[in-house]
Design an enzyme around this catalytic site. Sequence first.
Site, PDB file in Angstrom:
ATOM      1  N   ALA A 199      -7.502   4.580 -17.937  1.00  0.00           N
ATOM      2  CA  ALA A 199      -9.220   4.975 -18.215  1.00  0.00           C
ATOM      3  C   ALA A 199      -9.635   5.777 -16.706  1.00  0.00           C
ATOM      4  CB  ALA A 199      -9.815   3.606 -17.500  1.00  0.00           C
ATOM      5  N   SER A 200      -9.990   7.086 -17.729  1.00  0.00           N
ATOM      6  CA  SER A 200     -10.427   7.891 -17.029  1.00  0.00           C
ATOM      7  C   SER A 200     -12.209   7.392 -15.799  1.00  0.00           C
ATOM      8  CB  SER A 200     -11.262   9.040 -17.728  1.00  0.00           C
ATOM      9  OG  SER A 200     -12.034   8.467 -18.865  1.00  0.00           O
ATOM     10  N   GLY A 240      -5.860   5.039 -12.790  1.00  0.00           N
ATOM     11  CA  GLY A 240      -7.056   5.260 -12.945  1.00  0.00           C
ATOM     12  C   GLY A 240      -6.979   6.876 -12.308  1.00  0.00           C
ATOM     13  N   THR A 241      -5.906   7.579 -12.340  1.00  0.00           N
ATOM     14  CA  THR A 241      -5.762   8.886 -11.152  1.00  0.00           C
ATOM     15  C   THR A 241      -5.433   9.921 -12.944  1.00  0.00           C
ATOM     16  OG1 THR A 241      -3.654   7.715 -10.416  1.00  0.00           O
ATOM     17  CG2 THR A 241      -3.670  10.107 -10.658  1.00  0.00           C
ATOM     18  N   GLY A 272     -12.075  13.804 -15.791  1.00  0.00           N
ATOM     19  CA  GLY A 272     -11.927  13.079 -16.787  1.00  0.00           C
ATOM     20  C   GLY A 272     -12.927  12.251 -17.510  1.00  0.00           C
ATOM     21  N   HIS A 314     -19.699  16.146  -9.110  1.00  0.00           N
ATOM     22  CA  HIS A 314     -19.167  15.600  -8.091  1.00  0.00           C
ATOM     23  C   HIS A 314     -19.292  15.620  -7.085  1.00  0.00           C
ATOM     24  CE1 HIS A 314     -17.033  13.285 -11.740  1.00  0.00           C
ATOM     25  NE2 HIS A 314     -17.477  12.155 -10.918  1.00  0.00           N
ATOM     26  N   LYS A 324       0.787  -1.063   0.241  1.00  0.00           N
ATOM     27  CA  LYS A 324       0.519  -0.140  -0.212  1.00  0.00           C
ATOM     28  C   LYS A 324       0.913   1.108   0.234  1.00  0.00           C
ATOM     29  CE  LYS A 324      -3.387  -2.757   2.472  1.00  0.00           C
ATOM     30  NZ  LYS A 324      -3.792  -2.729   3.590  1.00  0.00           N
ATOM     31  N   LYS A 343     -13.527  15.813  -4.425  1.00  0.00           N
ATOM     32  CA  LYS A 343     -13.219  16.183  -5.964  1.00  0.00           C
ATOM     33  C   LYS A 343     -12.332  17.155  -6.126  1.00  0.00           C
ATOM     34  CE  LYS A 343     -13.697  13.849 -11.001  1.00  0.00           C
ATOM     35  NZ  LYS A 343     -12.653  13.292 -10.346  1.00  0.00           N
TER      36      LYS A 343
END
Length: 233
Positions: free
Chosen positions: A96-97, A71-72, A141, A131, A29, A135
């Site tokens: 991927a967004s 996914g960042t 994205g 969102h 982690k 965020k």
Amino acid sequence: MNIGLFGYGRMGKMIEQIALHRGHKIIAKIDAGTPEIDFDSMDVAIDFSTPDAAFKNITDCFKNGIPVISGTTGWLANYDKTVSICNDEKGAFIYASNFSLGVNVFFELNSYLAKVMANLNQYAVSVEEIHHTKKLDAPSGTAITLAEGIMEHSQYQNWQLNKTDEETIGITSKREGSVPGTHTISYESEIDSIKIKHIAHNREGFAMGAVIAAEWIRGKIGVFSMKDVLNLN
């Protein structure tokens, strides 16, 4: 499968729960300040870190033979360089967004609708995303990916936050409460409106898609997308 998590925020914790439920192990982690990273025991890395950390996280994995699911958002100025390093190192990569399976179906619907609407110039298109208040980036994205999907099949040349004209897709970003993510595509004319919408009820779909992508990419070489994972090509 032994998974290294880059970024252990809300998404990292959700991915951990789903991965463990599906029989995988979380063997690292990694957050800002993690002193040493044990790449040797990793089968795959899942990166939901920060825009400042993503490029180094991802490329370090390639250099250590670790496939990466990322996914960042907010780091894509370095995307082409990342792909080049992946190819040089014979790595494997999916960015991927949005990893939600439903959102990736929504991307396909968005592209199809854009093709249908391409010659109906009386309609103006816009994108709205909502969102949670934590965020940081705007637009999302996912909203950018939706706008790019429309641009691919229309006369629109660009997107811009809070602005629409004949060549620009306007994206409206709202930050409200704890909303996981709502995206709406609107085609408006003087006569009527056409809308498609995706509403996420929680964050589990994003995490589940990332874990499924990690399962899919193991043993592969190259740069892929969720279209490949879901056989949507």
